[in-house]
Design a protein around this motif. Structure first.
Motif, PDB file in Angstrom:
ATOM      1  N   LYS A 135      90.154  23.440  18.785  1.00 49.02           N
ATOM      2  CA  LYS A 135      89.556  23.150  19.252  1.00 49.02           C
ATOM      3  C   LYS A 135      88.015  23.882  19.639  1.00 49.02           C
ATOM      4  CE  LYS A 135      92.570  23.816  23.258  1.00 49.02           C
ATOM      5  NZ  LYS A 135      93.532  24.294  24.371  1.00 49.02           N
ATOM      6  N   MET A 136      87.915  24.828  17.824  1.00 49.49           N
ATOM      7  CA  MET A 136      87.213  25.389  17.293  1.00 49.49           C
ATOM      8  C   MET A 136      86.056  24.416  16.654  1.00 49.49           C
ATOM      9  SD  MET A 136      88.323  29.375  16.187  1.00 49.49           S
ATOM     10  CE  MET A 136      86.772  29.774  15.291  1.00 49.49           C
ATOM     11  N   LYS A 137      86.434  23.313  15.932  1.00 50.20           N
ATOM     12  CA  LYS A 137      86.169  22.736  14.469  1.00 50.20           C
ATOM     13  C   LYS A 137      85.302  21.852  15.092  1.00 50.20           C
ATOM     14  CE  LYS A 137      88.703  20.674  11.871  1.00 50.20           C
ATOM     15  NZ  LYS A 137      89.864  20.012  11.295  1.00 50.20           N
ATOM     16  N   PRO A 138      84.606  21.569  16.861  1.00 52.27           N
ATOM     17  CA  PRO A 138      83.759  20.583  17.463  1.00 52.27           C
ATOM     18  C   PRO A 138      82.439  21.322  17.279  1.00 52.27           C
ATOM     19  CG  PRO A 138      85.380  19.624  18.419  1.00 52.27           C
ATOM     20  CD  PRO A 138      85.961  21.118  17.388  1.00 52.27           C
ATOM     21  N   ASN A 139      82.716  22.496  16.983  1.00 48.27           N
ATOM     22  CA  ASN A 139      81.651  23.605  17.452  1.00 48.27           C
ATOM     23  C   ASN A 139      80.808  23.961  15.531  1.00 48.27           C
ATOM     24  OD1 ASN A 139      81.820  23.146  20.033  1.00 48.27           O
ATOM     25  ND2 ASN A 139      83.996  25.062  19.801  1.00 48.27           N
ATOM     26  N   ILE A 140      81.775  23.717  14.735  1.00 45.06           N
ATOM     27  CA  ILE A 140      81.303  24.959  13.397  1.00 45.06           C
ATOM     28  C   ILE A 140      80.658  23.354  12.577  1.00 45.06           C
ATOM     29  CG2 ILE A 140      82.739  24.983  11.159  1.00 45.06           C
ATOM     30  CD1 ILE A 140      84.816  26.321  12.810  1.00 45.06           C
ATOM     31  N   PRO A 141      79.423  23.490  11.812  1.00 44.17           N
ATOM     32  CA  PRO A 141      78.984  22.696  10.899  1.00 44.17           C
ATOM     33  C   PRO A 141      80.059  22.333   9.821  1.00 44.17           C
ATOM     34  CG  PRO A 141      77.916  25.292  11.575  1.00 44.17           C
ATOM     35  CD  PRO A 141      79.203  24.744  12.008  1.00 44.17           C
ATOM     36  N   LYS A 142      79.445  21.856   9.034  1.00 43.46           N
ATOM     37  CA  LYS A 142      80.149  20.698   8.186  1.00 43.46           C
ATOM     38  C   LYS A 142      79.513  20.836   6.661  1.00 43.46           C
ATOM     39  CE  LYS A 142      83.942  18.096  10.316  1.00 43.46           C
ATOM     40  NZ  LYS A 142      83.415  18.988  11.844  1.00 43.46           N
ATOM     41  N   GLN A 143      80.051  21.088   5.625  1.00 37.58           N
ATOM     42  CA  GLN A 143      79.345  20.722   4.572  1.00 37.58           C
ATOM     43  C   GLN A 143      79.277  19.003   3.912  1.00 37.58           C
ATOM     44  OE1 GLN A 143      81.416  24.491   2.343  1.00 37.58           O
ATOM     45  NE2 GLN A 143      81.606  22.771   1.754  1.00 37.58           N
ATOM     46  N   ALA A 144      78.144  18.899   2.679  1.00 35.85           N
ATOM     47  CA  ALA A 144      78.737  17.382   2.610  1.00 35.85           C
ATOM     48  C   ALA A 144      80.466  16.876   2.467  1.00 35.85           C
ATOM     49  CB  ALA A 144      77.893  16.996   1.248  1.00 35.85           C
ATOM     50  N   ASP A 145      80.834  17.955   1.906  1.00 38.55           N
ATOM     51  CA  ASP A 145      82.348  17.466   1.729  1.00 38.55           C
ATOM     52  C   ASP A 145      83.395  17.358   3.126  1.00 38.55           C
ATOM     53  OD1 ASP A 145      83.391  19.945   2.639  1.00 38.55           O
ATOM     54  OD2 ASP A 145      83.725  20.907   0.178  1.00 38.55           O
ATOM     55  N   GLY A 146      82.870  17.622   4.618  1.00 38.38           N
ATOM     56  CA  GLY A 146      83.168  17.574   5.269  1.00 38.38           C
ATOM     57  C   GLY A 146      84.092  18.445   5.673  1.00 38.38           C
ATOM     58  N   LYS A 147      83.917  20.130   4.751  1.00 35.55           N
ATOM     59  CA  LYS A 147      84.667  21.285   5.113  1.00 35.55           C
ATOM     60  C   LYS A 147      83.798  21.880   5.787  1.00 35.55           C
ATOM     61  CE  LYS A 147      87.434  20.811   1.084  1.00 35.55           C
ATOM     62  NZ  LYS A 147      87.940  21.310  -0.157  1.00 35.55           N
ATOM     63  N   PRO A 148      84.347  23.180   6.313  1.00 33.34           N
ATOM     64  CA  PRO A 148      83.271  23.996   7.390  1.00 33.34           C
ATOM     65  C   PRO A 148      82.746  24.824   6.120  1.00 33.34           C
ATOM     66  CG  PRO A 148      85.669  24.441   8.310  1.00 33.34           C
ATOM     67  CD  PRO A 148      84.995  22.956   6.809  1.00 33.34           C
ATOM     68  N   VAL A 149      81.385  24.735   6.877  1.00 32.22           N
ATOM     69  CA  VAL A 149      80.595  26.248   6.811  1.00 32.22           C
ATOM     70  C   VAL A 149      80.791  27.190   7.253  1.00 32.22           C
ATOM     71  CG1 VAL A 149      77.586  26.576   6.747  1.00 32.22           C
ATOM     72  CG2 VAL A 149      78.461  24.450   6.803  1.00 32.22           C
ATOM     73  N   HIS A 150      80.909  28.688   6.014  1.00 30.06           N
ATOM     74  CA  HIS A 150      81.252  30.091   6.737  1.00 30.06           C
ATOM     75  C   HIS A 150      80.473  30.587   5.674  1.00 30.06           C
ATOM     76  CE1 HIS A 150      85.680  29.934   6.386  1.00 30.06           C
ATOM     77  NE2 HIS A 150      85.943  28.206   6.368  1.00 30.06           N
ATOM     78  N   PRO A 151      79.867  31.509   6.269  1.00 22.56           N
ATOM     79  CA  PRO A 151      80.895  31.800   7.609  1.00 22.56           C
ATOM     80  C   PRO A 151      81.166  31.210   8.179  1.00 22.56           C
ATOM     81  CG  PRO A 151      79.143  33.856   7.453  1.00 22.56           C
ATOM     82  CD  PRO A 151      78.880  33.318   6.234  1.00 22.56           C
ATOM     83  N   ILE A 152      82.535  31.376   9.075  1.00 27.45           N
ATOM     84  CA  ILE A 152      82.754  30.607  10.507  1.00 27.45           C
ATOM     85  C   ILE A 152      82.301  32.037  11.577  1.00 27.45           C
ATOM     86  CG2 ILE A 152      84.261  29.911  12.509  1.00 27.45           C
ATOM     87  CD1 ILE A 152      85.625  27.761   9.915  1.00 27.45           C
ATOM     88  N   LYS A 153      81.245  32.107  12.742  1.00 24.94           N
ATOM     89  CA  LYS A 153      81.050  33.156  13.678  1.00 24.94           C
ATOM     90  C   LYS A 153      81.872  32.796  14.682  1.00 24.94           C
ATOM     91  CE  LYS A 153      76.763  33.765  12.099  1.00 24.94           C
ATOM     92  NZ  LYS A 153      75.077  34.141  12.127  1.00 24.94           N
TER      93      LYS A 153
END
Length: 461
Positions: A135-153
């Motif tokens: 449920k959180m994933k749609p709200n998290i920006p992604k890197q070019a490789d598709g992995k989440p940008v950290h830190p996740i707020k």
């Protein structure tokens, strides 16, 4: 003279069988510091990787070198550990940094507990269930490789919490103890994302911490976190390792943020003693601090080269008792978030670098600011009150004697420690927080007032 050395302990207790051995401390060294007034000691710990300095000081013979015959025992939970220290069944313990502060202040059981040694920096994370992660994933920006940008707020979690609230469902999260770093880090992360974690009101008899909360934070012992998450009792938790990586290995949850990302190089556990013990046994206190400093040095030396050996020790059932691979996943310089998303985090566990072992007054004051922010301290206090309480609990004077003696004996290098002639006990203002606020331990009230969510000035519930 000759010292008596203990045999290796098996399972959870060190057998107190003793054998005569060769001298391990020269007479001149022992004379300078003083022989230990109490030689047989029992230390308590919770099954977390950051108890490592105690295990290494034992296994590498550093306690033995000081003439100390130590028994090390795992405790069921933080309350049992605290009670054991207070009633004298434990001589010292691996403690939450907030425990000596809260006990000395009188929040909960009142007792004057001190710390001459900070055990580590960082080492915690916040994990959510697979369902919440999706449920959180749609709200998290992604890197070019598709992995989440950290830190996740926590901004990414806020819509999820709001949806539960709209449906009348409590959003339950776990932390390990009301005065734990984990409680304050989880609250800090939530509040930075606009999620109110709730207030305490001890003056009204309410120590739940749930007042006005968008999320409900409750206590769960660290080793039980993964199973409690799997059972659906909680939707996430903040805990130390290896219990975040355990969730990854079991496939039941995803660590979303480390405390290194919430507050870079934050102080974590301390080694606690009663003030009475330190006063009655000053030489013993200095000697056990020497042993712990040596253990911390060993854990971090040569760019963490000894960590695999440390992990092997910690994986034993009498210490942490988790699989080698689970402990190594965070303790050897990496951290796995979502399964397969393993990233380099060389400072996830720091035991000696960055003056990790020095008991800074400003570290104690940060915990006190969070106690005030969330109502555990019911009324406004002066800046001097915070500073005075910090000095009662954090004891750099003991640390200095122990460290300087190691330097004098060429067992440590002065450059690896603070300059004891000029050190004030206050870190320079710290900037690396997830909400970009700056913390200066010299001005605790100004810091408290800077938060958007939390009690301020003369606020009282």
């Amino acid at each position: 003279m000759s010292w008596i050395k203990p045999v290796k302990f098996v399972a959870k207790k060190l057998a107190l069988s003793i054998a005569i051995s060769a001298t391990v401390i020269s007479y001149s060294q022992a004379e300078k510091i003083g022989y230990p007034e109490k030689e047989e000691l029992k230390f308590g710990f919770i099954k977390l990787t950051d108890m490592a300095p105690i295990a290494i000081a034992y296994e590498n013979g550093y306690f033995e070198d000081e003439g100390l015959y130590v028994t090390i025992e795992a405790q069921a939970n933080w309350k049992v550990l605290l009670n054991g220290l207070i009633d004298g069944s434990l001589d010292g313990a691996h403690m939450l940094a907030g425990q000596p502060i809260a006990a000395t202040m009188g929040f909960g059981t009142k007792a004057h507990i001190i710390t001459p040694f900070s055990m580590d920096l960082n080492g915690n994370a916040i994990t959510v269930s697979n369902e919440i992660w999706e449920k959180m994933k749609p709200n998290i920006p992604k890197q070019a490789d598709g992995k989440p940008v950290h830190p996740i707020k926590a901004d990414a979690l806020k819509p999820v919490v709001e949806s539960y609230k709209a449906e009348g469902k409590p959003f339950n999260l776990g932390m390990v103890f009301p005065v734990s770093t984990h409680n304050y880090e989880l609250r800090y992360w939530l509040a930075a994302g606009g999620i109110h974690p709730g207030f305490y009101a001890p003056h009204k008899g309410d120590t739940s911490g749930h007042i006005d909360g968008d999320a409900i934070l409750s206590v769960t012992p660290p080793p039980q976190m993964p199973s409690t998450l799997e059972a659906g009792t909680i939707y996430g938790y903040c805990v130390g390792e290896p219990w975040n990586q355990q969730a990854v290995f079991k496939g039941i949850g995803v660590p979303v943020v480390t405390d290194y990302e919430i507050w870079k190089n934050n102080p974590e556990k301390v080694f606690g003693l009663t003030a009475e013990f330190a006063e009655k046994y000053p030489n013993t206190t200095i000697r056990l601090t020497r042993a712990l400093i040596r253990a911390a040095m060993w854990l971090d030396e040569n760019d963490n080269a000894n960590r695999p050996a440390a992990v092997k020790i910690l994986s034993q059932s009498n210490y942490v008792g988790a699989d080698y691979e689970v402990i190594a996943n965070s303790m050897t310089g990496t951290f796995e978030y979502e399964k397969g998303d393993k990233r380099d985090v060389p400072d996830f566990n720091v035991f000696f670098r960055h003056n990790a072992t020095y008991p800074y007054y400003s570290d104690a004051i940060w915990y006190l600011t969070q106690m005030r922010r969330w109502g555990q301290i019911s009324e406004q206090k002066s800046d001097e009150w915070y500073k005075d309480l910090a000095k009662k609990v954090y004891r750099p004077d003991i640390y200095k004697v122990a460290a300087q003696s190691l330097i004098d004996e060429k067992m440590a290098d002065a450059k690896d420690f603070p300059d004891f002639d000029t050190e004030t006990g206050y870190r320079a203002p710290q900037q690396h927080f997830i909400d970009d606020l700056v913390y200066d331990g010299n001005t605790p009230n100004a810091y408290i007032d800077a938060f958007e969510i939390g009690l301020k000035k003369s606020d009282k519930l």
